[in-house]
Design an enzyme around this catalytic site. Sequence first.
Site, PDB file in Angstrom:
ATOM      1  N   ASP A   1       0.866  -1.178   0.000  1.00  0.00           N
ATOM      2  CA  ASP A   1       0.000   0.000   0.000  1.00  0.00           C
ATOM      3  C   ASP A   1       0.906   1.233   0.000  1.00  0.00           C
ATOM      4  OD1 ASP A   1      -1.660   2.121   0.678  1.00  0.00           O
ATOM      5  OD2 ASP A   1      -2.875   0.940   2.082  1.00  0.00           O
ATOM      6  N   HIS A   2       0.885   1.953  -1.101  1.00  0.00           N
ATOM      7  CA  HIS A   2       1.833   3.058  -1.264  1.00  0.00           C
ATOM      8  C   HIS A   2       1.526   4.242  -0.344  1.00  0.00           C
ATOM      9  CE1 HIS A   2       5.177   4.991  -2.899  1.00  0.00           C
ATOM     10  NE2 HIS A   2       4.844   5.111  -4.165  1.00  0.00           N
TER      11      HIS A   2
END
Length: 424
Positions: A396-397
């Site tokens: 999850d950036h």
Amino acid sequence: MAEIKQVLMPDIGDSKDVPVIEVMVKAGDTVKAEQSLLTLETDKATMDVPAPFDGVVKNVSVKVGDKISEGTLILLMETNTTVTSAVVSPTTPPTSVKEAANPPAATPVAVPVTPTSLPNNLTSKAHASPSIRHFARELGVDLTRVKGSGEKGRITKNDVQSFVKTALAQPQGGTGGGGLHVSAMPVVDFSKFGAIETKPLSRIKKLSGANLHRNWVSIPHITQHDEADITEMEAFRKELGEEYTKQGIKITPLAFLLKAVVTAMQQYPDFNASLDASGENLVLKKYFHIGVAVDTSDGLMVPVLRDVDQKGIVQLAKELGEISTKAREKKLPATAMQGGCFTISSLGGIGGTAFTPIINAPEVAILGVSKASIKPVFKESEFVPRLMLPLSLSYDHRVIDGAQAVHFTSYLGKVLSDVRRLVL
Ligand code: CAO
């Protein structure tokens, strides 16, 4: 003074026997002048029949499916004469579709209709009557995004209401997926192109499908690919295998991966975290429960192995065998699939070189594992054959940066290439 008036179908050009496709009022409703009473549909247009004056509906004489022409009695309305005298224009007596409820004192009134064009192809504007357009405008609904359930795909008031309800039910806030504006999937009649068979999705596929979809669209995913040299690990695993197969324990690379992932999570704690509901804080976990994707005949299940940090490779291999058997026999309780911190999805027993796994929210990363293969690796000025394991880490950036992800997979590679590090 109150008076009962007849509302009649006005002149609508050449059209006769025009079908009623929607009736918007019922007996007892208070209506305002210009409010839509019915929607009609000719070959060329849908049109609304508005109320000619304010009043209370006493009796509706038409229903959906009726075919009406000029002069047909639509309904009876009780009205106040002082209000209506200016707008009422009496016409011919009614030719009712269905016998109206005894209207002796009723004054007939014809009303102008408001037409709207029908779409002439699939991409033209939404197929809805003027009243529905007005209703949608009031709610700020873009009708091109609403699927019509009426005849020929016409959008009804119910369709607009359901659309709004669905939109409101979408999760909002930091970790939610609300506010996505995507066009609807095309509806294709596949049987036009050849023979087909329709098979319902399994319950598990329906449930996991909804979660996968939410996670896929609401989490900004990046997948980092890497390789780990597992030549020595495999030699050790085979040695162990000979010992433990007799005890009924199958030691696969996954048992080592579980342990190695936990070591990397201890080194990089952001991988053992979740965003809180506000999306503004990271909840860091001090326990290490790892989910493992198991392929069952009904679809994917993700049972969770608890406290992996406190268990050895043999114990993990044993538990892995137990949970995957239980998952395939549908004997896992729901609690066995809760509380995971990170997921491993291994397709290594099947094949492939890389893939892009979908994060199992609220976790922030997932490790995909493909099939190890022998590759030439340049070492100390020569190519040597090494067993290389492909790793695909989706993260999850919002929580993890690219550099952190490469640190994580590099560390994982280091531990897997020298499993003595697992005990450090
Ligand atoms: N590279 C090469 N060989 C591998 C390997 C890898 N990465 N991983 C496993 N293998 C080998 C095993 O050693 C075993 O070999 P032997 O039978 O010769 O000993 C064989 O492949 C089969 O392993 P397995 O699949 O039975 O066991 P596992 O521990 O690797 O996996 C489980 C267990 C439950 C994860 C697996 O059976 C499974 O269901 N995988 C599918 C997961 C999935 O569908 N993920 C996709 C999610 S996205 O849709």
